[in-house]
Every structure is written in structure tokens, then in C-alpha cells.
Design a protein around this motif. Structure first.
Motif, PDB file in Angstrom:
ATOM      1  N   ALA A 207       0.840  -1.202   0.000  1.00  0.00           N
ATOM      2  CA  ALA A 207       0.000   0.000   0.000  1.00  0.00           C
ATOM      3  C   ALA A 207       0.874   1.251   0.000  1.00  0.00           C
ATOM      4  O   ALA A 207       0.627   2.205  -0.753  1.00  0.00           O
ATOM      5  CB  ALA A 207      -0.930   0.002   1.207  1.00  0.00           C
ATOM      6  N   TRP A 208       1.906   1.249   0.829  1.00  0.00           N
ATOM      7  CA  TRP A 208       2.867   2.361   0.893  1.00  0.00           C
ATOM      8  C   TRP A 208       3.670   2.451  -0.404  1.00  0.00           C
ATOM      9  O   TRP A 208       3.988   3.539  -0.884  1.00  0.00           O
ATOM     10  CB  TRP A 208       3.775   2.140   2.101  1.00  0.00           C
ATOM     11  N   ASN A 209       4.017   1.332  -0.989  1.00  0.00           N
ATOM     12  CA  ASN A 209       4.636   1.223  -2.311  1.00  0.00           C
ATOM     13  C   ASN A 209       5.873   2.105  -2.454  1.00  0.00           C
ATOM     14  O   ASN A 209       5.929   2.984  -3.318  1.00  0.00           O
ATOM     15  CB  ASN A 209       3.607   1.544  -3.408  1.00  0.00           C
ATOM     16  N   ARG A 210       6.876   1.874  -1.588  1.00  0.00           N
ATOM     17  CA  ARG A 210       8.162   2.580  -1.638  1.00  0.00           C
ATOM     18  C   ARG A 210       8.006   4.094  -1.534  1.00  0.00           C
ATOM     19  O   ARG A 210       8.839   4.847  -2.016  1.00  0.00           O
ATOM     20  CB  ARG A 210       8.937   2.213  -2.904  1.00  0.00           C
ATOM     21  N   GLY A 211       6.921   4.516  -0.905  1.00  0.00           N
ATOM     22  CA  GLY A 211       6.670   5.948  -0.758  1.00  0.00           C
ATOM     23  C   GLY A 211       5.757   6.530  -1.817  1.00  0.00           C
ATOM     24  O   GLY A 211       5.329   7.679  -1.699  1.00  0.00           O
TER      25      GLY A 211
END
Length: 689
Positions: A122-126
Motif C-alpha cells: 500500500a505504501w509502495n516505496r513511498g
């Protein structure tokens, strides 16, 4: 006198509640602080309640003044849309939405995925754009004041932190490990790193440090009806209003499981609260308070039904908190010396729009002047690589005679800040916080800025009207799984500003006009007393984001490759609404080439914009102040400098200046943030507009 749950829930919709604070909160406000010394040393009791699984936006995105749904400087996604437009699998998007069920604060809203893997995706590397595919559409559901009036009343009466993050991008146990131990065994010893809810750890814990230092402590949890606090919890408990729901994670550690009967770890980590059906909550807790025997440090662990964990109602938790306050204020002498922290272990799967500060995983993802030892998980066959945290924003309410008045604190905190506050009270020479990593200790504050250890007056703030409530029956209930509406719209945030605590940040960024074609250089500088994390995002979805951790009196310079031969489009984000935007072309004689910066002037209470023309042609400059929409224009010859001062007094220190050039529509710069003076202020007027 304690109020039973049904009476409390019914009172949420009463005329008395809508006119003023509930009796429990009003009593807490009426008791003055113990200002014997006028410092943190006046605090004699620290009480911590960590509830379950709610994000900040999910609960408080509509609260006035906080950085919620009206955030004017929310990040943009790789799609180019604002962060609220979370993409769905197969196309389209889901906006935050308010479920239509009546009495939403009493609905059994479903539990969502909140494990390490789904949270990192969900955060996906920022990039922060994987919420709906990995958590489901209910991730975007949110509540309002009408749904959870008691929670909002607490924020109106005391202090809310709108930059408090959970510690870990994942589930309950690792986050609670941070509260009780400072980390999740990141170095691999003692059974760590713990990335999921499991058992069998042995690294050192903070209560052991308290014990060594001779500082009294205790954990209060229900063990009524003959329950064993270690074995009987969650679905194994005869009914969910008893037990500790497994959330006393110290009982996952060998030294507590094997503690000698009668010894301090055995006695103090298994203390009972004995909840009874008639609502006479916390027999032993209340006895300790009335008998002036409340320990210096206490943690409270609720049963499942009162933990606010989906699928349990938020307002069951409100009743539980009201009982804690009722017990604490039963002895005014004890309450006058108490700091009570109410927070949440993690966000479940509920969305929050603020991208958490994280360390760079690799050089390609940024830089840090603080060492990153034990802050990056390398990945294995079961869990993807990624930073341990910081995690998603969660609510933190600081409830104390020294935090009255409906304040907002926007300093970056996490669960290790609770340890740091205890350490600040008793002294680092007395208490070790050895498990907290250097990066974490630098980035997250110690919560002392949430208090005024002098005279702390309370403001009487009336509440708006709310809907009437009636509790459902007893026992368990099926999930409420609302669907997003067919016609979507952004939620409205309440209007109005709040008093804001002074912050330790003074940060800036600078660009270089002599950057080679195809590159763009930024210098990140920190003049404040607290380490700051800058996040840089690109208008090109194929690059970034990047993260930069800069210690006080430190700086970092980095170069960014342009996706095309000369174009750049970069945005810089920092704490408390700090923002810079740089867009244009470099190395092109027909393009604007302005090197601009903001200069802070605390004495005069404003900022000066300086913009030098490094291009070969005249620039027709236009500067718009977004706080009053006034525009200044100037013709700046090659080599010349445009300079103008803006007083920020009527905007409470907030500024947002947009620079454009008439002859070059591709050029845009924006400088926004807050001038910190060391004095209290007000929250961002653009949020409350």
C-alpha cells in the motif's frame, strides 16, 4: 461514579453532551496541574492506553485545524492526481468516503489486512498508491464528529498530535514491541526481527529498565472470571468483554513467561482490572488511584470489545476511555500529577494521506546524515524488503492538566516517543532506551512539546449537535462492509483553526542555477534543533520518490536526473506542511532560469523571497501569495535579484508563495511552510478556510 456502557452510549446523543463537555471530561478540565517545579519533574504518573487499529484520517480527517482532508499540500501520486484519488485495480479510483449506516460509531466495521506485506505494498516505496488493491475499498472509509463525539471532545479539551505515526509498517505485535521495548528485535537477536503477530522473544524490554532503576510500574488488564492473562484472550475468551485480547505483548517474551511467581515481572505484567458487567471498571486500578498507590508508569490493555479493533465499535472504546478518566479524576491529587496518553497501535488497513517519514533503503532512494543501522529489513522468502517504519499516522491524544485547551502538536512522533517521554522525566542517566535505533531517536520527538508545564488554562469549547445513539445487543456481530458511493466527492473538513504548539523545525531547500543540462541540484538544510526528513517526489512517474534525513545544523546536496534532455518537475515535502515545488527547463537559453530562496526573519515575523535571474533574457516575474491572493509583479533583468519581504503576522506565520514567469509557462516555483519562532502559534489557515 462510574457510568455503565449503555447509559454512556445513550448520553452521546443527549442535549447535555451537545452543549458542553461530558461530565468525565469536564471534571478532568476542572482540576489544575501540580505546578510545584514548573517542569516535567512535576509529572508523577504516566498512564498509557494503546487502543487498536485506526488511522488518523479515518478518525480525525474532518477535525478542524489538523492536517486532514483539507490539507493544501498533500502529495501527488505518480498518476498526477492528489493522494486522495487512490487507484483501483482495473482503473478508476476511490476517494475517502463516509459510510451511510446510522450510528456509525456503533457499527462493527470490518477488519482489513494489516500485515507487513500488504502495508508495504500500500505504501509502495513511498508512492503511497496501493491502498485499495491491497487493503480493499473499505480502507477509504472515515468517521466524523457526529460518529465519535467523545473522541472529538477529547481533542477539543486537550491536545491532539497530527504527526504521530505508528512505529512499524505492519501489524499489532511489532508496533506494541516498539512501545514496550523500543524496536522489534531489528538486529536479529532474541528471536527478532518480529514482523508478524507471533511468540517467542527474549530481547530486553523497557519495563526491565524501569525495574532496574527502581521506578514503579504496572500493567492493568482484565483477568476477571478466573481468566489467565497469558492464555485467555481474543476468540478463546468466553465472551469478548474480558481478557486482554493478546495485546500485552510483553507476555510474548520468555523472561515474562518464565518469570518467577511473585517476582516483579510476573506480578507487574499480569495485574488485573476486573471489569464487571455493571460497569464498575478497574477495581484494582481505581483502588490504586484512591489509595495514592498508582505507579510512576502504567500501561492499560483493554479487552477485545473495548479495544476499538474492527470489528468492534469505536464508541465502546469511548466508554472505556471515559472509565479510565473517571477513575483517574476520582483522586484530584493524583490527576493533577498525571500525563495520560491515548494512542493506537497501528492503522489496521485504513488509509491515511500523509506519507510516513522513512529512511532510504538504498543510495538511489536518498541519503541520511544519521546512521541507518537496523532500520532496513533486507527481505526474505516470506517478507519483502523495506524499512521498518515509521508507520502510518495514528491518533494520539495527550490528556493531562498540562495539555488542556484544544491544542495541536505537529512534531513527528512514534511509539518510541512514549519511552523517550518516560526517559525525559526520569533522566537518560537513570533510564536506558538502548533498543531505539539512532535514526528513530533522531527523527521522532519525545512528546515533551505537547505539554505546557507552566500555567495551562482550559478553554470551554461547545460541541455541535450530534445524532442520537443506542447500543446494539451483547456478544459478537457480523462485519459491516460498506461500499464506496457511486457519486464520489472529497470529504469536507471542519472550518476554523486551533492553537498550535511551538515546533523544533527550521528547514529549507535551495536549488542551483548552474546545474548541468539534464540535472537539477537541491540542497536540503536544517537550522532547527530536531532532525527532519525531506521527501522528494517527481512529476515523472518513472523516477522517485526519494527521502533525505538531515540532522540539526546539517545539510545534504543531491542531483536529480531529468527524464528528458532539459525538463524538471520536483516537489519537496517536510514536517508541518513544509513544501517546495520546482518546475521548468534547465540548460535552455529560451527558458526562465531563476534561483529563488526563502529567508526567515523571526525578529520581524516574516519571510523574504529572493529570486535571481541567471538566464540571458529578462524575466517578467509574478509572485502570488496564496494566503491572501495578492500578486506582486516585477521585471528582473539578467543577473539582477528580485527581493521582497512578506509579513506573516496576520497568517500566524504561514506562507505560500507561487512564482511564475510570463514568457515561460513551463516555469513554476512554490515556497510554503511555517515560520517557527519558538512560541506557540495557530494551525494553517488554509486548512480551516
Amino acid at each position: 461514579m462510574a457510568v455503565d456502557r449503555r447509559t454512556f452510549l445513550q448520553s452521546l446523543g443527549s442535549a447535555a453532551f451537545t452543549a458542553t463537555f461530558p461530565d468525565t471530561i469536564a471534571k478532568a478540565l476542572s482540576i489544575g496541574p501540580n505546578n510545584h517545579i514548573g517542569s516535567i519533574m512535576d509529572v508523577e504518573h504516566i498512564v498509557i492506553l494503546m487502543q487498536e487499529n485506526r488511522s488518523f484520517d479515518h478518525y480525525f480527517g474532518t477535525l478542524n485545524g489538523v492536517r486532514g482532508f483539507a490539507d493544501p499540500r498533500a502529495v501527488s501520486l505518480p498518476s498526477g492526481k492528489p493522494v486522495w484519488y487512490q487507484p483501483k485495480s482495473g482503473g478508476g479510483y476511490t476517494l475517502p468516503f463516509h459510510p451511510p449506516a446510522p450510528n456509525l460509531g456503533l457499527q462493527f466495521l470490518e477488519d482489513l489486512p494489516h500485515d507487513w506485506t500488504s502495508t508495504h505494498y500500500a505504501w509502495n516505496r513511498g508512492n503511497h498508491d496501493g491502498w485499495v488493491p491491497n487493503k480493499g475499498p473499505v480502507a477509504m472509509a472515515h468517521l466524523t464528529r457526529a460518529d465519535i463525539p467523545f473522541h472529538y471532545a477529547l481533542a477539543d479539551a486537550f491536545t491532539i498530535c497530527d504527526a504521530y505515526h505508528c512505529s512499524f509498517l505492519g501489524p499489532t505485535y511489532p508496533n506494541r514491541h516498539h512501545m514496550w521495548t523500543g524496536w522489534t528485535g531489528n538486529d536479529g537477536n532474541g528471536g527478532g526481527p518480529a514482523l508478524e503477530n507471533a511468540d517467542g522473544y527474549s530481547w530486553s524490554t523497557f519495563p526491565e529498565e524501569l525495574e532496574k532503576a527502581g521506578i514503579t510500574w504496572k500493567i492493568y488488564q482484565d483477568q476477571g472470571q478466573g481468566l489467565d492473562v497469558y492464555h485467555d484472550w481474543g476468540w478463546d475468551v468466553p465472551h469478548p468483554y474480558h481478557g486482554n485480547y493478546g495485546c500485552n505483548t510483553l507476555l510474548r517474551f520468555a523472561q515474562y513467561q518464565q518469570a518467577e511467581t511473585g517476582g516483579p515481572l510476573f506480578q507487574k505484567a499480569r495485574t488485573g482490572t476486573n471489569i464487571s458487567e455493571d460497569g464498575s471498571l478497574f477495581d484494582l486500578f481505581r483502588q490504586d488511584i484512591l489509595g495514592n498507590k498508582l505507579p510512576a508508569v502504567s500501561w492499560i490493555v483493554p479487552p477485545e470489545a473495548y479495544s476499538e479493533h474492527p470489528n468492534w465499535p469505536a464508541n465502546y472504546g469511548a466508554w472505556y476511555v471515559s472509565q479510565i478518566l473517571d477513575a483517574l479524576t476520582a483522586n484530584p491529587e493524583v490527576w493533577s500529577k498525571t500525563a495520560f496518553f491515548l494512542t493506537y497501535d497501528e492503522n489496521d488497513g485504513f488509509f491515511d494521506h500523509v506519507v510516513p517519514p522513512t529512511p532510504p533503503q538504498t543510495r538511489a532512494q536518498g541519503l541520511s546524515t544519521i546512521e541507518l543501522t537496523d532500520e532496513i529489513f533486507a527481505g526474505n522468502s516470506e517478507f519483502p524488503a523495506g524499512p521498518y517504519g515509521l508507520g502510518i499516522r495514528v491518533p494520539m491524544l495527550v490528556i493531562s492538566p498540562w495539555s488542556k485547551g484544544g491544542w495541536v502538536n505537529s512534531e513527528v512522533f512514534d511509539h518510541t516517543s512514549l519511552i523517550r517521554f518516560i526517559q525525559a522525566r526520569f533522566g537518560p542517566a537513570t533510564l536506558s532506551a538502548k533498543n531505539i535505533t539512532p535514526w528513530r531517536a533522531a527523527v521522532a520527538g519525545d512528546l515533551t512539546s505537547a505539554f505546557n508545564f507552566g500555567n495551562c488554562a482550559a478553554a470551554a469549547i461547545p460541541l455541535p449537535g450530534i445524532a442520537s445513539y443506542a447500543p446494539p445487543g451483547n456478544s459478537r456481530y457480523p462485519d459491516y462492509s460498506p461500499a464506496p458511493p457511486a457519486q464520489q466527492a472529497m470529504p469536507l473538513q471542519e472550518t476554523g483553526s486551533r492553537r498550535a504548539r511551538a515546533l523544533p523545525y527550521s528547514i529549507n531547500s535551495y536549488t542551483y542555477a548552474d546545474s548541468a543540462p539534464g540535472t537539477f541540484k537541491i540542497r536540503f538544510a536544517n537550522f532547527g534543533s530536531q532532525t527532519a526528513v525531506f521527501q522528494v517526489r517527481s512529476g515523472n512517474s518513472a523516477t522517485g520518490p526519494w527521502t533525505y534525513t538531515v540532522q540539526p545544523r546539517g545539510e545534504i546536496v543531491d542531483s536529480f536526473e531529468s527524464p528528458g534532455p532539459v525538463a524538471y518537475n520536483l516537489s519537496v515535502y517536510g514536517p508541518n506542511g513544509f513544501f517546495r515545488a520546482y518546475k521548468g527547463h534547465s540548460g535552455n537559453t529560451s527558458s526562465a532560469n531563476l534561483q529563488s530562496t526563502i529567508v526567515y526573519d523571526i525578529e520581524l515575523g516574516g519571510v523574504t523571497l529572493q529570486s535571481q535571474n541567471f538566464g540571458p533574457v529578462t524575466a517578467e516575474l509574478r509572485v502570488q501569495n496564496l494566503y491572501d491572493n495578492e500578486t506582486v509583479t516585477s521585471v528582473v533583468q539578467p543577473g539582477m535579484v528580485f527581493e521582497q519581504f512578506w509579513s506573516l503576522e496576520k497568517f500566524f506565520g504561514w506562507y505560500s508563495l507561487v512564482i511564475s514567469v510570463e514568457s515561460d509557462p513551463s516555469f513554476l516555483q512554490q515556497f510554503a511552510g511555517h515560520l517557527e519562532t519558538g512560541e506557540p502559534s495557530w494551525t494553517d489557515p488554509q486548512i480551516g478556510a
